[in-house]
Motif scaffolding. Sequence first.
Motif, mmCIF file in Angstrom:
data_model
loop_
_atom_site.group_PDB
_atom_site.id
_atom_site.type_symbol
_atom_site.label_atom_id
_atom_site.label_comp_id
_atom_site.label_asym_id
_atom_site.label_seq_id
_atom_site.Cartn_x
_atom_site.Cartn_y
_atom_site.Cartn_z
ATOM 1 N N ARG A 348 20.883 58.818 47.287
ATOM 2 C CA ARG A 348 20.813 59.174 45.865
ATOM 3 C C ARG A 348 22.201 59.126 45.229
ATOM 4 N NH1 ARG A 348 17.753 62.590 48.719
ATOM 5 N NH2 ARG A 348 15.508 62.688 48.340
ATOM 6 N N ILE A 349 23.193 59.614 45.955
ATOM 7 C CA ILE A 349 24.549 59.622 45.397
ATOM 8 C C ILE A 349 25.016 58.190 45.180
ATOM 9 C CG2 ILE A 349 26.944 60.249 45.889
ATOM 10 C CD1 ILE A 349 25.929 62.720 47.307
ATOM 11 N N LEU A 350 24.732 57.308 46.141
ATOM 12 C CA LEU A 350 25.139 55.916 45.985
ATOM 13 C C LEU A 350 24.411 55.276 44.803
ATOM 14 C CD1 LEU A 350 26.905 53.731 47.317
ATOM 15 C CD2 LEU A 350 24.877 52.983 48.565
ATOM 16 N N GLU A 351 23.128 55.589 44.634
ATOM 17 C CA GLU A 351 22.379 55.020 43.510
ATOM 18 C C GLU A 351 22.927 55.519 42.174
ATOM 19 O OE1 GLU A 351 18.471 56.234 44.495
ATOM 20 O OE2 GLU A 351 18.234 54.790 46.144
ATOM 21 N N ARG A 352 23.282 56.816 42.105
ATOM 22 C CA ARG A 352 23.855 57.331 40.858
ATOM 23 C C ARG A 352 25.216 56.713 40.607
ATOM 24 N NH1 ARG A 352 21.997 63.482 39.626
ATOM 25 N NH2 ARG A 352 19.870 63.332 40.399
ATOM 26 N N ALA A 353 25.992 56.528 41.680
ATOM 27 C CA ALA A 353 27.290 55.883 41.506
ATOM 28 C C ALA A 353 27.120 54.457 40.982
ATOM 29 C CB ALA A 353 28.054 55.876 42.825
ATOM 30 N N ALA A 354 26.094 53.761 41.483
ATOM 31 C CA ALA A 354 25.841 52.402 41.000
ATOM 32 C C ALA A 354 25.497 52.409 39.509
ATOM 33 C CB ALA A 354 24.709 51.764 41.808
ATOM 34 N N LEU A 355 24.711 53.395 39.078
ATOM 35 C CA LEU A 355 24.379 53.487 37.653
ATOM 36 C C LEU A 355 25.617 53.781 36.809
ATOM 37 C CD1 LEU A 355 21.014 55.473 37.792
ATOM 38 C CD2 LEU A 355 21.334 53.067 37.234
ATOM 39 N N VAL A 356 26.479 54.690 37.303
ATOM 40 C CA VAL A 356 27.698 55.013 36.552
ATOM 41 C C VAL A 356 28.591 53.783 36.463
ATOM 42 C CG1 VAL A 356 29.802 56.400 36.560
ATOM 43 C CG2 VAL A 356 27.614 57.466 37.107
ATOM 44 N N CYS A 357 28.751 53.065 37.568
ATOM 45 C CA CYS A 357 29.567 51.844 37.545
ATOM 46 C C CYS A 357 28.960 50.809 36.595
ATOM 47 C CB CYS A 357 29.686 51.260 38.953
ATOM 48 S SG CYS A 357 30.726 52.231 40.065
ATOM 49 N N ALA A 358 27.629 50.699 36.606
ATOM 50 C CA ALA A 358 26.982 49.751 35.700
ATOM 51 C C ALA A 358 27.238 50.123 34.244
ATOM 52 C CB ALA A 358 25.479 49.713 35.984
ATOM 53 N N LEU A 359 27.182 51.431 33.932
ATOM 54 C CA LEU A 359 27.461 51.860 32.563
ATOM 55 C C LEU A 359 28.904 51.566 32.181
ATOM 56 C CD1 LEU A 359 25.546 55.272 32.499
ATOM 57 C CD2 LEU A 359 24.915 53.156 31.333
ATOM 58 N N LEU A 360 29.835 51.779 33.113
ATOM 59 C CA LEU A 360 31.234 51.456 32.832
ATOM 60 C C LEU A 360 31.404 49.967 32.554
ATOM 61 C CD1 LEU A 360 33.233 53.604 35.426
ATOM 62 C CD2 LEU A 360 33.430 53.712 32.942
ATOM 63 N N LEU A 361 30.765 49.148 33.365
ATOM 64 C CA LEU A 361 30.882 47.705 33.154
ATOM 65 C C LEU A 361 30.235 47.288 31.835
ATOM 66 C CD1 LEU A 361 30.194 46.389 36.769
ATOM 67 C CD2 LEU A 361 32.362 46.376 35.530
ATOM 68 N N LEU A 362 29.092 47.913 31.523
ATOM 69 C CA LEU A 362 28.468 47.604 30.233
ATOM 70 C C LEU A 362 29.372 48.011 29.075
ATOM 71 C CD1 LEU A 362 24.718 48.577 30.760
ATOM 72 C CD2 LEU A 362 25.640 46.304 30.326
ATOM 73 N N PHE A 363 30.022 49.174 29.228
ATOM 74 C CA PHE A 363 30.936 49.619 28.180
ATOM 75 C C PHE A 363 32.100 48.640 28.044
ATOM 76 C CE2 PHE A 363 34.730 52.108 26.957
ATOM 77 C CZ PHE A 363 34.328 52.504 25.691
ATOM 78 N N ARG A 364 32.651 48.253 29.206
ATOM 79 C CA ARG A 364 33.745 47.284 29.160
ATOM 80 C C ARG A 364 33.279 45.975 28.539
ATOM 81 N NH1 ARG A 364 36.702 47.675 35.111
ATOM 82 N NH2 ARG A 364 37.465 49.825 34.927
ATOM 83 N N ARG A 365 32.047 45.586 28.913
ATOM 84 C CA ARG A 365 31.541 44.335 28.352
ATOM 85 C C ARG A 365 31.371 44.457 26.840
ATOM 86 N NH1 ARG A 365 26.392 41.431 31.059
ATOM 87 N NH2 ARG A 365 27.961 41.223 32.709
ATOM 88 N N SER A 366 30.891 45.615 26.383
ATOM 89 C CA SER A 366 30.727 45.811 24.939
ATOM 90 C C SER A 366 32.075 45.752 24.222
ATOM 91 C CB SER A 366 30.045 47.155 24.667
ATOM 92 O OG SER A 366 28.768 47.196 25.259
ATOM 93 N N VAL A 367 33.073 46.419 24.831
ATOM 94 C CA VAL A 367 34.416 46.376 24.237
ATOM 95 C C VAL A 367 34.936 44.949 24.238
ATOM 96 C CG1 VAL A 367 36.799 47.124 24.534
ATOM 97 C CG2 VAL A 367 34.936 48.761 24.840
ATOM 98 N N ALA A 368 34.730 44.254 25.383
ATOM 99 C CA ALA A 368 35.209 42.880 25.471
ATOM 100 C C ALA A 368 34.492 41.990 24.464
ATOM 101 C CB ALA A 368 34.995 42.351 26.890
ATOM 102 N N GLU A 369 33.180 42.242 24.280
ATOM 103 C CA GLU A 369 32.444 41.434 23.303
ATOM 104 C C GLU A 369 32.940 41.697 21.886
ATOM 105 O OE1 GLU A 369 28.420 42.406 24.003
ATOM 106 O OE2 GLU A 369 28.187 41.067 25.741
ATOM 107 N N ALA A 370 33.235 42.968 21.598
ATOM 108 C CA ALA A 370 33.765 43.277 20.260
ATOM 109 C C ALA A 370 35.111 42.606 20.044
ATOM 110 C CB ALA A 370 33.889 44.793 20.098
ATOM 111 N N GLU A 371 35.987 42.732 21.063
ATOM 112 C CA GLU A 371 37.290 42.075 20.937
ATOM 113 C C GLU A 371 37.120 40.567 20.922
ATOM 114 O OE1 GLU A 371 41.598 41.876 23.263
ATOM 115 O OE2 GLU A 371 40.110 43.379 23.816
ATOM 116 N N GLY A 372 36.136 40.082 21.721
ATOM 117 C CA GLY A 372 35.892 38.647 21.740
ATOM 118 C C GLY A 372 35.454 38.134 20.386
ATOM 119 N N ARG A 373 34.652 38.941 19.664
ATOM 120 C CA ARG A 373 34.243 38.508 18.327
ATOM 121 C C ARG A 373 35.450 38.374 17.405
ATOM 122 N NH1 ARG A 373 29.806 41.880 19.424
ATOM 123 N NH2 ARG A 373 30.810 43.660 18.412
ATOM 124 N N VAL A 374 36.371 39.344 17.509
ATOM 125 C CA VAL A 374 37.577 39.268 16.671
ATOM 126 C C VAL A 374 38.397 38.040 17.040
ATOM 127 C CG1 VAL A 374 39.718 40.436 16.061
ATOM 128 C CG2 VAL A 374 37.618 41.768 16.350
#
Length: 641
Positions: A348-374
């Motif tokens: 369970r801890i590993l699965e939650r860690a995977a979700l947290v890492c996925a959210l971080l990557l999604l956040f980074r991707r969103s930031v990168a997409e915003a900067e990419g648009r600029v």
Amino acid sequence: MSTRFLELLAREASAVEFEGPIVEARAQGADPATIEELEQAKVEALKVRALLRRRARREAELSALYDTAGDLAALRDLDAVLEAIVHRARQLLATDIAYMTLHDPEQGDTYMRVTDGSISAKFRALRLAMGAGLGGLVAQTATPYATADYFADARFRHKDHIDVAVKEEGLVAILGVPLRLGQRVIGVLMAANRSARPFHQEEVSLLASLAAHAAVAIDNARLLQETRNALEELSQAHRTARAHGEAVERAALAHDRMTSLVLRGGGIEDVAAVVTEVLGGSLAVLDDLGRPITGDVGELDAGVFEAAQASRALGRTVRRGDQLIASVDVGGEPLCTLVLRSDDADERILERAALVCALLLLFRRSVAEAEGRVRGELLEDLISRPDSPGLADRARRLGVDLRAPHVVVVARHGGQRERAAFWASSHATVRHGLAAGRGDEVVLLLPGVDAGGLAQRVAAELSASLHSPATAGASPARLPEASPGGPPGGSGGGATDRARDVAEAYQEARRCAEALLALGRAGDGASPAELGFVGLLVGDGRDVRGFVGRVVGAVIDYDARRGTALTDTLSAYFGTGGSPSRTAEAMHIHVNTVTQRLDRIGKLLGDGWLEPERALEIQLALRLHRLGHTSSPQTVGPGPI
């Protein structure tokens, strides 16, 4: 005389001894009346003796039943209770052997459960089908049966293997009673003699009573075992629930720690550190392409990626040897994979860690997409609206220095626009450049001077990301020198000139990518300089001097240094259709001289210079050289072209 009979009764004398007083009276000459009186007294005494013996036997039976009931109450060991019942049956009925068979519901027959007095191994291993033999008949009919002579009795079916075992045991007289639980027969209790003897009703009743106790013992043992099993299952369920609760609480605490880290600005490395601290072992986090973001997993084989795919499909952790693999996807595309090397860890801890890492990557991707648009909007303006004001300032705020040499790369791909645009934006951000998506192509403005090398790198890496060929053309953005008296790339007209150069380089790079596709070189990357004479057609600069130098410069230089006529010989050779003899006639030299010169030319130009495509480039370069009236690649130029 009656006193004598009472004495005999008191000391439990045998029936023969009761004839003693009568014999003595006759010896003493007693009269017939006295003898008759003694005879009557003897008969009465024997009746009393028989009554006392029946009562003694009944007392023994009741005692045995009482002891059996006590054994049932204790029920320390079912086998011991059943053995005691069989042993008591043998003693009370005074038989040579007693035994018990139980029903086997899987095979539909009965088998020997307990024996007492048996001497035959074959008999102890005997199985009786329902209705076969005396025991099978009792089990089938649920009715007691007795036989004084087994082999002479035709009331039941004789089976060869049964008769052989009975004969080996030496049995003759057999009594069997059913073991019943309600209406169900669970076995048979039997007593047998090795000699012929009848079985009285009292003996049948006694054996039936013991059989009833045995049935109760078996049923109680079953109920006790079921109770024990239920208690064990309940205890195990309690332990499991408690362990589950502790695991959930531990996972929740770990999740809170990871969430707190993220809120404080922590990254994937910090989340991985929490996981290894809580679970131990070593952890690696992989990106969507299976490349390590953090941690060291060593050599990854195909099994890890298959396990990651299974984890995404199942939505849970998958174990592979000593590895725990948890993978998360978004929209069917993998986002991140966690690989933990540990023998025993909370999934369970590993699965939650995977979700947290996925959210971080999604956040980074969103930031990168915003900067990419600029960044994409700036590159679009550099290409489409080069005269827009403030382009240099916008570039500077994004960390892009338009004063430095740049290369425009146009990469054509076969779809997956979002993935290609994300890759281009990430690649450009890392290299302090710009990127934009335009239909089925991505455009990058990257710092550097090696246009061909950048094109090849972009084509290779984008192809790997998309898992399909991406073709890249590149062109240097020829930026003008800084105006005197000011820094390079200062404000004013210089910035606009540089922007216009980006637009022109984009068109040239685009034509270069189209040329690669037309030449059947999908998945490759090149600038006009790597395309030979085709580069002259697609390039805006028309670098004739560079083309001539690259193709036949070695021959021209050799002539300049040695005063030879290799260049003229090469032109004459192509002009005569590749005939050495006609070349010799045209140049008024011996054919051997032509051959020697061609050998030298071959060494200067390298292998394959006569292949059709290469030969065409050489002829074009010779024509351009002749039209340019030059003698070396340093002076080759457009001339009067």
